[in-house]
Design a protein around this motif. Structure first.
Motif, PDB file in Angstrom:
ATOM      1  N   LEU A 273       0.796  -1.209   0.033  1.00 26.03           N
ATOM      2  CA  LEU A 273      -0.014   0.212   0.039  1.00 26.03           C
ATOM      3  C   LEU A 273       0.816   1.339  -0.103  1.00 26.03           C
ATOM      4  O   LEU A 273       0.594   2.253  -0.781  1.00 26.03           O
ATOM      5  N   ALA A 274       1.717   1.193   0.800  1.00 23.07           N
ATOM      6  CA  ALA A 274       2.704   2.504   0.790  1.00 23.07           C
ATOM      7  C   ALA A 274       3.492   2.694  -0.493  1.00 23.07           C
ATOM      8  O   ALA A 274       3.536   3.760  -0.918  1.00 23.07           O
ATOM      9  N   GLU A 275       4.180   1.644  -0.900  1.00 25.47           N
ATOM     10  CA  GLU A 275       4.568   1.865  -2.424  1.00 25.47           C
ATOM     11  C   GLU A 275       3.806   2.325  -3.482  1.00 25.47           C
ATOM     12  O   GLU A 275       4.260   2.961  -4.270  1.00 25.47           O
ATOM     13  N   ALA A 276       2.589   2.014  -3.408  1.00 24.65           N
ATOM     14  CA  ALA A 276       1.465   2.561  -4.421  1.00 24.65           C
ATOM     15  C   ALA A 276       0.907   3.675  -4.015  1.00 24.65           C
ATOM     16  O   ALA A 276       0.250   4.324  -4.963  1.00 24.65           O
ATOM     17  N   ALA A 277       1.200   4.346  -2.996  1.00 29.07           N
ATOM     18  CA  ALA A 277       0.674   5.705  -2.384  1.00 29.07           C
ATOM     19  C   ALA A 277       1.672   6.670  -3.146  1.00 29.07           C
ATOM     20  O   ALA A 277       2.781   6.777  -3.473  1.00 29.07           O
ATOM     21  N   SER A 278       0.807   7.850  -3.312  1.00 28.31           N
ATOM     22  CA  SER A 278       1.802   8.902  -3.873  1.00 28.31           C
ATOM     23  C   SER A 278       2.072  10.199  -2.919  1.00 28.31           C
ATOM     24  O   SER A 278       2.009  11.357  -3.157  1.00 28.31           O
ATOM     25  N   LEU A 279       2.175   9.948  -1.867  1.00 30.01           N
ATOM     26  CA  LEU A 279       2.678  10.921  -0.718  1.00 30.01           C
ATOM     27  C   LEU A 279       3.321   9.861   0.236  1.00 30.01           C
ATOM     28  O   LEU A 279       3.372   8.500   0.412  1.00 30.01           O
TER      29      LEU A 279
END
Length: 310
Positions: A273-279
């Motif tokens: 989830l973190a790697e796919a987030a834009s922030l």
């Protein structure tokens, strides 16, 4: 399209930005130097090549440090912008491809100057590895003492969360800390209190609940006042990015005493989830200050929490 960007950091902690030249998309805006990966290149190899072509320097790959990966969409074009900090190079950077280059203090840089996809990179540069949160059942006096002690030992991003205290008392506590926040270069976020943050201004931001995140249609504070958000899944992380939040917390990563019935996501799901987030994303839930290395290994900015932090 896979793009790599270099965040050059000099001995004074300044970073290098470059202005996009006329005729290019977003001409006149500023960005971190870099470019597209060519066939067969790793991000490190591509970055070294791009910095040579754009700045005329020979970057030392041994000084590279992964910072953040930002999935982004410009119009109908999808892009993955991978940012890498660079701490050593040979030669003096020159504007070979940009209209101009500039060394800037990251904490004084107006993020509105940057191209939108580069703003999360600046946020990741600015944000520390720890995000302490006051205990919900603390008194104002106990919270004040804990926050001041945290500032003294080096914490620079703090959340004031006192749900059982009157709103004006919490705002008064935040106001009383503003001189110290300026002195230490720190930021204090009010839990859910957008109006209070707007009233207090510089040095004070807001941390949004997931319910607030779902109800808002635009960023609630101006650029320069930090906005964080509580997220629990990919949809909420996407909402936080679209709203222009500076960072998010993602929870629960591990079992917690405060929410024993909540199913923890574990490190592998957090990383996806973190790697796919834009922030930038902080890991929250069952974690302490010593878990920073695990968070960084799993695409996190760092760790957030109450116990062990304050």
């Amino acid at each position: 399209m896979h793009v790599v960007a270099g965040v050059l950091v000099d001995g004074a902690g300044r970073i290098l930005i470059a202005q996009r030249p006329p005729g290019k998309h977003l001409a006149g805006m500023w960005e971190f130097p870099g470019g597209k990966l060519e066939a067969g290149e790793t991000p490190a190899v591509a970055l070294a090549r791009e910095l040579d072509e754009e700045l005329g320097i020979a970057a030392d790959p041994l000084s590279f440090e992964a910072l953040i990966r930002v999935p982004w969409r410009y119009g109908d074009r999808d892009m993955l912008l991978e940012a890498i900090c660079v701490y050593a190079w040979t030669g003096e950077p020159q504007a070979l491809d940009a209209s101009a280059i500039e060394w800037v203090d990251p904490h004084r840089l107006d993020e509105a100057r940057l191209a939108p996809a580069d703003r999360p990179i600046l946020a990741a540069v600015r944000l520390p590895a720890h995000y302490p949160i006051t205990s919900a059942d603390a008194s104002a006096a106990v919270a004040s003492a804990a926050l001041h002690a945290a500032l003294a030992r080096g914490e620079r991003l703090l959340q004031l969360r006192l749900p059982d205290q009157p709103v004006e008392a919490t705002r008064g506590l935040a106001a009383s800390m503003q001189d110290d926040l300026r002195r230490f270069g720190a930021t204090l976020l009010l839990n859910r209190d957008i109006e209070g943050a707007l009233r207090l201004g510089s040095g004070v931001g807001v941390h949004l609940s997931s319910a607030q995140l779902r109800s808002l249609t635009e960023r609630p504070l101006p650029l320069g006042q930090v906005v964080g958000a509580s997220c629990h899944d990919a949809e909420e992380l996407a909402l936080a990015s679209r709203l222009g939040c500076d960072f998010a917390t993602l929870s629960p990563v591990l079992p917690t005493r405060s929410h024993p019935d909540a199913e923890p996501m574990g490190w592998p799901r957090f990383a996806r989830l973190a790697e796919a987030a834009s922030l930038p994303v902080y890991a929250l839930g069952g974690l302490g200050p010593d878990d920073v290395a695990d968070a960084r290994m799993h695409a996190g900015q760092g760790v957030a929490g109450i116990r062990g932090f304050l």
